[in-house]
Design a protein around this motif. Sequence first.
Motif, PDB file in Angstrom:
ATOM      1  N   TRP A 270       0.777  -1.199   0.101  1.00 19.47           N
ATOM      2  CA  TRP A 270      -0.092   0.011   0.026  1.00 19.47           C
ATOM      3  C   TRP A 270       1.100   1.295  -0.030  1.00 19.47           C
ATOM      4  O   TRP A 270       0.406   2.280  -0.451  1.00 19.47           O
ATOM      5  N   ASN A 271       2.260   1.233   0.377  1.00 19.18           N
ATOM      6  CA  ASN A 271       3.109   2.178   0.793  1.00 19.18           C
ATOM      7  C   ASN A 271       2.423   3.438   1.122  1.00 19.18           C
ATOM      8  O   ASN A 271       2.534   4.536   0.453  1.00 19.18           O
ATOM      9  N   PRO A 272       1.930   3.583   2.535  1.00 16.17           N
ATOM     10  CA  PRO A 272       1.233   4.790   2.855  1.00 16.17           C
ATOM     11  C   PRO A 272       2.217   6.168   3.026  1.00 16.17           C
ATOM     12  O   PRO A 272       3.431   5.838   3.341  1.00 16.17           O
ATOM     13  N   ASP A 273       1.664   7.230   2.746  1.00 18.17           N
ATOM     14  CA  ASP A 273       2.593   8.416   2.977  1.00 18.17           C
ATOM     15  C   ASP A 273       2.756   8.814   4.473  1.00 18.17           C
ATOM     16  O   ASP A 273       3.824   9.256   4.540  1.00 18.17           O
ATOM     17  N   VAL A 274       1.750   8.570   5.345  1.00 19.94           N
ATOM     18  CA  VAL A 274       1.760   8.914   6.718  1.00 19.94           C
ATOM     19  C   VAL A 274       1.103   7.630   7.623  1.00 19.94           C
ATOM     20  O   VAL A 274       0.281   7.138   7.109  1.00 19.94           O
ATOM     21  N   ILE A 275       1.826   7.297   8.514  1.00 19.52           N
ATOM     22  CA  ILE A 275       1.484   6.520   9.536  1.00 19.52           C
ATOM     23  C   ILE A 275       1.180   7.086  10.835  1.00 19.52           C
ATOM     24  O   ILE A 275       1.883   8.036  11.270  1.00 19.52           O
ATOM     25  N   ILE A 286       7.822   0.734  14.712  1.00 17.04           N
ATOM     26  CA  ILE A 286       8.001   0.793  13.580  1.00 17.04           C
ATOM     27  C   ILE A 286       9.384   1.360  12.884  1.00 17.04           C
ATOM     28  O   ILE A 286      10.183   0.994  11.935  1.00 17.04           O
ATOM     29  N   ARG A 287       9.863   2.366  13.516  1.00 16.98           N
ATOM     30  CA  ARG A 287      10.970   3.303  13.261  1.00 16.98           C
ATOM     31  C   ARG A 287      12.071   2.186  13.453  1.00 16.98           C
ATOM     32  O   ARG A 287      13.148   2.350  12.797  1.00 16.98           O
ATOM     33  N   LYS A 288      12.398   1.291  14.259  1.00 20.78           N
ATOM     34  CA  LYS A 288      13.458   0.333  14.733  1.00 20.78           C
ATOM     35  C   LYS A 288      13.471  -0.811  13.835  1.00 20.78           C
ATOM     36  O   LYS A 288      14.212  -1.571  13.878  1.00 20.78           O
ATOM     37  N   ASP A 289      12.269  -1.184  13.149  1.00 26.22           N
ATOM     38  CA  ASP A 289      12.194  -2.315  12.350  1.00 26.22           C
ATOM     39  C   ASP A 289      12.490  -2.225  10.894  1.00 26.22           C
ATOM     40  O   ASP A 289      11.684  -1.535  10.195  1.00 26.22           O
ATOM     41  N   ASP A 290      13.623  -2.943  10.527  1.00 31.27           N
ATOM     42  CA  ASP A 290      14.045  -2.486   9.073  1.00 31.27           C
ATOM     43  C   ASP A 290      12.918  -2.972   8.253  1.00 31.27           C
ATOM     44  O   ASP A 290      13.238  -2.661   6.938  1.00 31.27           O
ATOM     45  N   ARG A 291      12.198  -3.879   8.561  1.00 33.37           N
ATOM     46  CA  ARG A 291      11.353  -4.553   7.492  1.00 33.37           C
ATOM     47  C   ARG A 291      10.259  -3.438   6.885  1.00 33.37           C
ATOM     48  O   ARG A 291       9.723  -3.554   5.974  1.00 33.37           O
ATOM     49  N   TRP A 292      10.190  -2.289   7.802  1.00 33.91           N
ATOM     50  CA  TRP A 292       9.437  -1.027   7.316  1.00 33.91           C
ATOM     51  C   TRP A 292      10.088   0.133   6.472  1.00 33.91           C
ATOM     52  O   TRP A 292       9.364   1.090   5.967  1.00 33.91           O
ATOM     53  N   SER A 293      11.390  -0.318   6.367  1.00 30.24           N
ATOM     54  CA  SER A 293      12.350   0.851   5.766  1.00 30.24           C
ATOM     55  C   SER A 293      11.872   1.155   4.524  1.00 30.24           C
ATOM     56  O   SER A 293      12.452   2.427   3.808  1.00 30.24           O
ATOM     57  N   THR A 294      11.152   0.307   3.772  1.00 35.27           N
ATOM     58  CA  THR A 294      10.744   0.658   2.209  1.00 35.27           C
ATOM     59  C   THR A 294       9.724   1.490   2.174  1.00 35.27           C
ATOM     60  O   THR A 294       9.488   2.137   1.198  1.00 35.27           O
ATOM     61  N   ALA A 296       7.031   4.500   2.298  1.00 34.51           N
ATOM     62  CA  ALA A 296       7.295   6.106   2.090  1.00 34.51           C
ATOM     63  C   ALA A 296       7.399   6.960   3.510  1.00 34.51           C
ATOM     64  O   ALA A 296       7.914   7.777   3.784  1.00 34.51           O
ATOM     65  N   ALA A 297       6.232   6.475   4.254  1.00 38.80           N
ATOM     66  CA  ALA A 297       6.095   7.176   5.424  1.00 38.80           C
ATOM     67  C   ALA A 297       7.264   7.242   6.518  1.00 38.80           C
ATOM     68  O   ALA A 297       7.579   8.037   7.301  1.00 38.80           O
ATOM     69  N   VAL A 298       8.053   5.953   6.437  1.00 35.99           N
ATOM     70  CA  VAL A 298       9.079   5.686   7.220  1.00 35.99           C
ATOM     71  C   VAL A 298      10.321   6.319   6.731  1.00 35.99           C
ATOM     72  O   VAL A 298      11.088   7.243   7.371  1.00 35.99           O
ATOM     73  N   ARG A 299      10.364   6.320   5.242  1.00 36.07           N
ATOM     74  CA  ARG A 299      11.443   6.764   4.681  1.00 36.07           C
ATOM     75  C   ARG A 299      11.639   8.667   4.723  1.00 36.07           C
ATOM     76  O   ARG A 299      12.587   8.978   4.618  1.00 36.07           O
ATOM     77  N   ASN A 300      10.229   8.927   4.671  1.00 31.07           N
ATOM     78  CA  ASN A 300      10.124  10.582   4.939  1.00 31.07           C
ATOM     79  C   ASN A 300       9.836  10.863   6.175  1.00 31.07           C
ATOM     80  O   ASN A 300       9.547  12.115   6.362  1.00 31.07           O
ATOM     81  N   ASN A 301      10.194  10.079   7.365  1.00 24.72           N
ATOM     82  CA  ASN A 301       9.972  10.479   8.588  1.00 24.72           C
ATOM     83  C   ASN A 301       8.472  11.123   9.034  1.00 24.72           C
ATOM     84  O   ASN A 301       8.475  12.054   9.738  1.00 24.72           O
ATOM     85  N   ARG A 302       7.619  10.453   8.469  1.00 29.93           N
ATOM     86  CA  ARG A 302       6.063  10.738   8.600  1.00 29.93           C
ATOM     87  C   ARG A 302       5.286   9.539   9.378  1.00 29.93           C
ATOM     88  O   ARG A 302       4.302   9.426   9.126  1.00 29.93           O
TER      89      ARG A 302
END
Length: 371
Positions: A270-275, A286-294, A296-302
């Motif tokens: 789904w690649n959400p923009d914001v979580i 979520i921030r500490k789990d590398d599986r979420w790193s791809t 968009a919300a995680v990449r963009n600190n949202r």
Amino acid sequence: MSEKPFPPRRVAAAMVAALLALLALVACGGATTGPSRNTTGSSASPAGPTTRTVVDMAGNSVTIPARPERIVTNYPAVTQIVFMLGGIRRMAGVPLSNLTTLPLFKKIYPPLADLPAAFGSDTTSVNAETLLAQKPDLVLLSAGNSSLTKKIIDLGIPAVQIAGFSNAEQLKSGVTLIASVLGDQDAANRAKQYVDYYDDAVRRAQDGTRDLTDAQRPKVYYTANNPLNTEGKGSIIDSWARTGGGRNIAADNGVQGTFKDVALETIASWNPDVIVCRDPSTCNEIRKDDRWSTVAAVRNNRVLPNPRGVFVWAARSAEAALQPLWVAKTLHPDRFQDVDISHEVKTFYSTFYSYNLTDAEVNEILNPVVS
């Protein structure tokens, strides 16, 4: 010219007459203040009914005291609503989570900490002995658990069921019903004021977002009980996401209802923009789990913790009235430059809790951290 004193004999006669009149009044039982006592069997001022009937949110007619003085609830948001409606001093028991989480409530109303926990944090387990010891007039019970409802009724306690506030309309109806249960005009007035406030907040958010296309609406993923648990179509989350100018990505992809589990691979697709995280601890996971790193919300600190004060704003809370404008301001700050969320929070608390927040307290509400 100076006044002449009464002749002594006139004074004595007047005093005797007054004394005889007073003795006659007492003999007739009329020397009481307030409403006169009924000594003849006739009704001078008939007492009102001692009970009345309300229809709860499960459609049941429930007989309750005309003015219940000892109320227990199993759902923490209901405690908050009773507080908002001016009836907190009539609470005789609360769920454990009111005592162990969200310390701001206890700071604003310290006696809360002394109330017994008749229900567990799961809201479904009840300590019957503790409950009966509180001698409740009624229990405000979250609807949908027939076995728990039966258990309360079998204990001889009226159970007024309150729906789970799965959407904004249910929440407003629940506030109105709780005011009716409290049974006084002040609570009714406060309930109307709250509903008007909520409707106005929604209107203000919608005014700034209704012309957005789907492409202009960020995809929002909401975490409920854990990172892989969310809420879909028909939920209050779906309502504020749309009102605030976003899209509930779970609802867009066919998720229905509340507290639904979703695979991480699905969320990544789904690649959400914001979580938006109900609990700040979930954001940390979520921030500490590398599986979420791809994502968009995680990449963009949202990855954003949802504000929480006396109760969580995001779901099934009186403070859900603050959520639409917070979401709108967060997702579209350029469209809501005139909205000062800190001011909105202070106004809500002073209006509905009679409490003046400090700037530090507002910051803790808007930016919650793991305690």
